[in-house]
Design an enzyme around this catalytic site. Structure first.
Site, PDB file in Angstrom:
ATOM      1  N   GLU A 129       0.830  -1.202   0.000  1.00 45.49           N
ATOM      2  CA  GLU A 129       0.000   0.000   0.000  1.00 45.49           C
ATOM      3  C   GLU A 129       0.863   1.250   0.000  1.00 45.49           C
ATOM      4  O   GLU A 129       1.948   1.255   0.578  1.00 45.49           O
ATOM      5  CB  GLU A 129      -0.824   0.052   1.286  1.00 45.49           C
ATOM      6  CG  GLU A 129      -1.651  -1.160   1.524  1.00 45.49           C
ATOM      7  CD  GLU A 129      -2.341  -1.104   2.879  1.00 45.49           C
ATOM      8  OE1 GLU A 129      -3.122  -2.007   3.155  1.00 45.49           O
ATOM      9  OE2 GLU A 129      -2.094  -0.158   3.647  1.00 45.49           O
ATOM     10  N   CYS A 373      -1.854   2.120   7.965  1.00 37.20           N
ATOM     11  CA  CYS A 373      -0.901   1.066   7.649  1.00 37.20           C
ATOM     12  C   CYS A 373      -1.496  -0.349   7.615  1.00 37.20           C
ATOM     13  O   CYS A 373      -1.998  -0.836   8.607  1.00 37.20           O
ATOM     14  CB  CYS A 373       0.186   1.152   8.723  1.00 37.20           C
ATOM     15  SG  CYS A 373       1.395  -0.128   8.692  1.00 37.20           S
TER      16      CYS A 373
END
Ligand code: SAH
Length: 385
Positions: A129, A373
């Site tokens: 990501e 995260c």
């Protein structure tokens, strides 16, 4: 095909010479990729046609695919990238294959889908990501990943649940920055980089450093070194290596607890390292670089957010030039931690400030798009299962 972003400038210049081209062509390519946000070889119109064709047959501009692109109303955009080894099946990358006994944990975490390959081995789709954050001052920051997953296993973190698959290459780290840059409007410029995505940056320093060098280079993204933040779980060897290189990056240490007992419960790496060793390395970073260290502190309701912990934190950081970044916990599905109430956060800050510390609360951005995260990867895998 070789990823172009994994070629150093020197390698590309050598390639040019070996192919009867002038070495300055390497600089032209760099300009197209870093400055002009090019997406294909055809766009590089100041390169001769045959050279473009030759480059296209040997080098790929992108090695990953954008699997998901999400936008939040607050200007935050997040990409989930599928890496090349996942697209091909992970037999090409033995480090990506997990032993069978680990799969139940991975399945439970829902952070990685497993599929059976023809030869019976399991492939783990490698996804990472990266996030683009915009603020009201016109800053465009990017938060990038440094590893596929993370081996640090912090108890509160979505990424740690799935374990670590492998380090990212320099090209894959750079690719995140260039893909995020392509999301900008023509008048917008990337201003900050934070290594706070998936993974532990200091466990992959050899690949991260050349990527950050390109991020800060004038013929790269031109981002000031002081606007580049490396966030670490607190690995003293890596912190010292950074200090010795004196590259002036901003160091953020994820502290999250003011005493060893609690820190070890939350962050298993602390068991063998201990707060004292982390603080000694961070002090050395300040002495060598003159850069004030930021300590990150996630506030977990009823776990580390009480007056006792606040006072211990004051004692620990007393006399150390530092900033405490308080991060109200971003809930992760399946984990038992909770975000504290605003009153508890305010009381915690008050104690720190009364104790003479500099403290700031980091507000959540991109909450609606799982921008924290490891969360998008986790939710996308859960949805797909
Ligand atoms: N491994 C590095 C960088 C990646 S994590 C590190 O530990 O610093 C970036 C930051 O996000 C760390 O401070 C991490 O502890 C924090 N973080 C992880 N999960 C979180 C969550 N659910 N809510 C809030 N912060 C989180």
């Amino acid at each position: 095909m070789l990823p172009i972003l994994d070629q150093s400038d020197q390698q590309l210049r050598t390639w040019m010479l070996e192919h009867g081209q002038r070495p300055y062509r390497a600089a032209q390519i760099r300009k197209w990729l870093f400055e002009k946000r090019a997406n294909s070889w055809e766009q590089m119109t100041d390169l001769p046609c045959e050279l473009r064709a030759q480059l296209a047959s040997e080098f790929a501009i992108w090695s990953a695919e954008i699997a998901i692109h999400r936008k939040d109303d607050d200007g935050t955009e997040k990409l989930l990238l599928t890496l090349a080894d996942a697209q091909q099946g992970s037999r090409h990358s033995p480090s990506a294959v997990r032993p069978e006994h680990e799969t139940s944990e991975t399945d439970m975490a829902g952070s990685q889908r497993l599929s059976l390959l023809a030869d019976g081995t399991r492939s783990v789709p490698a996804t990472i990501e990266c996030v683009l954050l915009r603020d009201d001052k016109g800053h465009c920051s990017m938060c990038i990943s440094t590893q596929v997953g993370c081996a640090m296993k912090c108890a509160f973190c979505a990424t740690g649940l799935g374990g670590m698959t492998r380090n990212l290459t320099t090209g894959e780290i750079l690719e995140q920055m260039l893909q995020l840059q392509r999301l900008l409007k023509p008048e917008e410029r990337l201003s900050h980089v934070v290594c706070m995505g998936m993974g532990e940056p200091l466990a992959n320093l050899d690949r991260l450093m050349p990527a950050l060098a390109s991020a800060s280079a004038k013929d790269g993204l031109g981002i000031g070194v002081r606007k580049i933040t490396i966030s670490t779980v607190g690995l003293p060897v890596g912190i010292r290596r950074l200090a010795e290189q004196n590259c002036q990056y901003h160091l953020a240490v994820s502290l999250h607890a003011p005493n060893d007992e609690l820190r070890t419960q939350l962050m298993p790496t602390n068991r063998h390292i201990g707060i004292e060793a982390v603080m000694a390395a961070a002090d050395e970073y300040f002495e060598k670089t003159g850069r004030r260290v930021t300590y990150e502190y996630i506030l977990l309701a009823g776990v580390n957010d009480g007056p006792t912990e606040a006072k211990q934190l004051v004692a620990l950081l007393h006399g150390r030039p530092s900033l405490v970044n308080l991060i109200p916990y971003n809930p992760v599905r399946g984990l038992k931690f909770h975000t504290p109430r605003p009153g508890a956060v305010a009381r915690f800050v008050e104690i720190l400030e009364q104790g003479g510390l500099n403290a700031a609360i980091r507000h959540r951005k991109g909450a609606r798009i799982d921008a924290a995260c490891g969360q998008l990867r986790r939710s996308s895998a859960t949805a797909a299962n």
